[in-house]
Scaffold this active site. Structure first.
Site, PDB file in Angstrom:
ATOM      1  N   CYS A 109       0.835  -1.206   0.000  1.00 27.37           N
ATOM      2  CA  CYS A 109       0.000   0.000   0.000  1.00 27.37           C
ATOM      3  C   CYS A 109       0.873   1.261   0.000  1.00 27.37           C
ATOM      4  O   CYS A 109       0.597   2.219  -0.721  1.00 27.37           O
ATOM      5  CB  CYS A 109      -0.934  -0.009   1.210  1.00 27.37           C
ATOM      6  SG  CYS A 109      -2.058   1.393   1.278  1.00 27.37           S
ATOM      7  N   CYS A 208      -6.527  -4.008   6.981  1.00 26.62           N
ATOM      8  CA  CYS A 208      -7.719  -3.139   6.957  1.00 26.62           C
ATOM      9  C   CYS A 208      -8.837  -3.696   6.090  1.00 26.62           C
ATOM     10  O   CYS A 208     -10.003  -3.440   6.348  1.00 26.62           O
ATOM     11  CB  CYS A 208      -7.338  -1.733   6.509  1.00 26.62           C
ATOM     12  SG  CYS A 208      -6.868  -1.602   4.766  1.00 26.62           S
TER      13      CYS A 208
END
Length: 375
Positions: A109, A208
Site C-alpha cells: 500500500c 484493513c
C-alpha cells in the site's frame, strides 16, 4: 546532515482518521507549510472494511479525518482510490497467498498507493510533498540527496514498511513524527491538547480490508476450499487441510494434525506447495534459514555495489539480524551470520546500514541451515 524543513511547502497530508496522521498534519501546518488534508477512500464498499477501533478505511474514519482537518484549520478532501487499491493491494495479496507466498499488504500500500498513486496525483496538482503519520525520518545530506532513516524512537519505528520508497519518492515525503522521541501516550496527549477528537481512538491493527480479522476465511471466500494433504518431512501423510493458501511458513497453531510427532514436540509449517496443494510440517529446528535470494530490489538511493555487511529486518515488528548481501544479476543474495526462523517467500527483507534504510526486496527462495534444504 539536516532535516528537510527549509522553505514552506505545499503539503498533502494523508489522513487515515487515526491519531498519528492527525498529529502529523497538525505539526506540518504548525511548521508553516501550506497543508491540505486528504482521506483515501480505499473500499468500494466501506462497510466491508473494519469499523470502530480497527480500521483505517471506513466511513467513520473519513469523518474522523474531516473533523481533525477542521480543528487544524486546513482544507480537506476525500479521494477515491478504491480501484487502484483493489488491483494493487487486495488482488496482489490474494495472488501471493495462492502462489504459496506470504505478502505484506501495508508495504504494498505504501509503495503502490500512498507514494505512487497518491504522490503522482499530488505532484500533478502542484503539491511539493505527501505527509503521513509514519514513524521514520527523511534526512537531507549536504549534497541535497535524501536518506530514509529509522525513527528516533526504535520502539515505534516504521521504516520497514517504507523500505520500498525510492529516492524520487523520498524527495517528496514528509514524516513529522519521525524525529521526536515520544511515547504513544504523549502523541495522544498532544492530540488532546490540539483539540483533536481522535486522541483516544485505539490504533488500527491487522489488515484493513479483512473486516473480521479472519484471513483464512477471507482467502477461502476468494479462492474456494481446496482439500489437500499435510505431510511430514519424509512425505508421509499425517493430516488434511482445506487450502494450502491458509498457511504461512513457521505457523504452529491451527494445523489440526491427528498424529503426534514421534518426539512429542510441536510441529511447524516448513513448506507450502501450491502446485500439488501440499503443506509440509516438521520440527522447529528445520525452520532455521541461513541464506536467501530476494527479487524486485528497490533502493532508497544509489544501489550498493559489491558485497556488503548490513543488518536486516524480515518483518514489520521483528528484530534486526546481521547479514552479508550482494546484488547478482538483479537478484539480492543474502547470507545470515546466525540462522533465523520463520522466513517465508513473499515477505520483504529490508537492509539497514546502522539507522539508514538501504533498500528492500521480496524474498523468493530460502536455504535451510539443516541439510541445505531449500524452500
Amino acid at each position: 546532515m539536516t532535516h528537510s524543513t527549509q522553505r514552506p511547502l505545499r503539503v498533502l497530508a494523508a489522513m487515515s482518521g487515526g491519531v498519528d496522521s492527525a498529529v502529523a498534519a497538525a505539526r506540518a501546518a504548525e511548521a508553516g507549510h501550506d497543508v491540505t488534508g486528504v482521506h483515501l477512500a480505499l473500499s468500494a464498499n466501506p462497510q466491508s472494511f473494519r469499523t470502530g477501533a480497527r480500521g483505517c478505511c471506513t466511513i467513520e474514519d473519513s469523518r474522523d479525518a474531516r473533523r481533525a482537518a477542521d480543528v487544524i484549520g486546513i482544507p480537506f478532501y476525500v479521494w477515491d482510490l478504491a480501484d487502484r487499491f483493489r488491483e494493487d493491494v487486495v488482488e496482489d495479496f490474494v495472488a501471493e497467498y495462492e502462489a504459496g507466498r506470504t505478502p505484506n499488504p501495508c508495504l504494498r500500500c505504501n509503495e503502490k498507493i500512498k507514494f505512487a498513486a497518491l504522490l503522482d496525483k499530488a505532484l500533478a496538482l502542484g503539491f511539493d510533498a505527501v505527509c503521513t503519520g509514519h514513524y521514520a525520518q527523511v534526512i537531507v545530506r549536504q549534497d541535497g540527496s535524501r536518506e530514509l532513516h529509522r525513527a528516533s524512537d526504535m520502539a515505534k519505528d516504521q521504516s520497514y514498511v517504507l523500505g520500498v520508497l525510492d529516492e524520487k519518492q523520498l524527495a517528496h515525503a514528509l514524516f513529522p513524527l519521525g524525529d521526536t522521541v515520544t511515547t504513544k501516550d504523549e502523541i495522544r496527549a498532544e492530540a488532546e491538547r490540539r483539540g483533536l477528537a481522535v486522541a483516544k481512538k485505539p490504533d488500527s491493527h491487522d489488515i484493513c480490508f479483512i473486516a473480521d480479522g479472519d484471513t483464512q476465511g477471507f482467502l477461502a471466500n476468494r479462492l474456494g476450499k481446496a482439500e489437500g494433504d499435510i505431510v511430514d518431512e519424509s512425505g508421509a501423510k499425517i493430516g488434511t487441510h482445506e487450502g494450502a493458501y491458509g498457511f504461512t511458513i513457521g505457523q504452529r497453531k491451527g494445523l489440526r494434525i491427528g498424529t503426534p510427532a514421534a518426539d512429542g514436540k510441536p510441529r511447524y509449517v516448513l513448506d507450502i506447495s501450491p502446485v500439488n496443494n501440499t503443506v509440509t510440517v516438521g520440527p522447529a529446528a528445520a525452520l532455521d534459514v541461513d541464506a536467501l535470494t530476494a527479487v524486485k530490489p528497490r533502493w532508497c538511493g544509489t544501489a550498493p555495489t559489491g558485497p556488503g555487511t548490513y543488518t536486516a529486518q524480515l518483518r514489520a515488528h521483528g528484530g534486526e539480524t546481521q547479514v552479508t548481501a550482494e546484488l547478482v544479476d538483479g537478484e539480492l543474495r543474502v547470507s545470515f551470520t546466525e540462522p533465523v526462523r520463520g522466513v517465508a517467500p513473499g515477505q520483504a527483507i529490508v537492509l539497514y546500514d546502522d539507522t539508514r534504510v538501504v533498500g528492500s526486496a521480496t524474498i523468493a527462495t530460502t536455504t535451510r541451515a539443516r541439510a541445505g534444504a531449500t524452500a
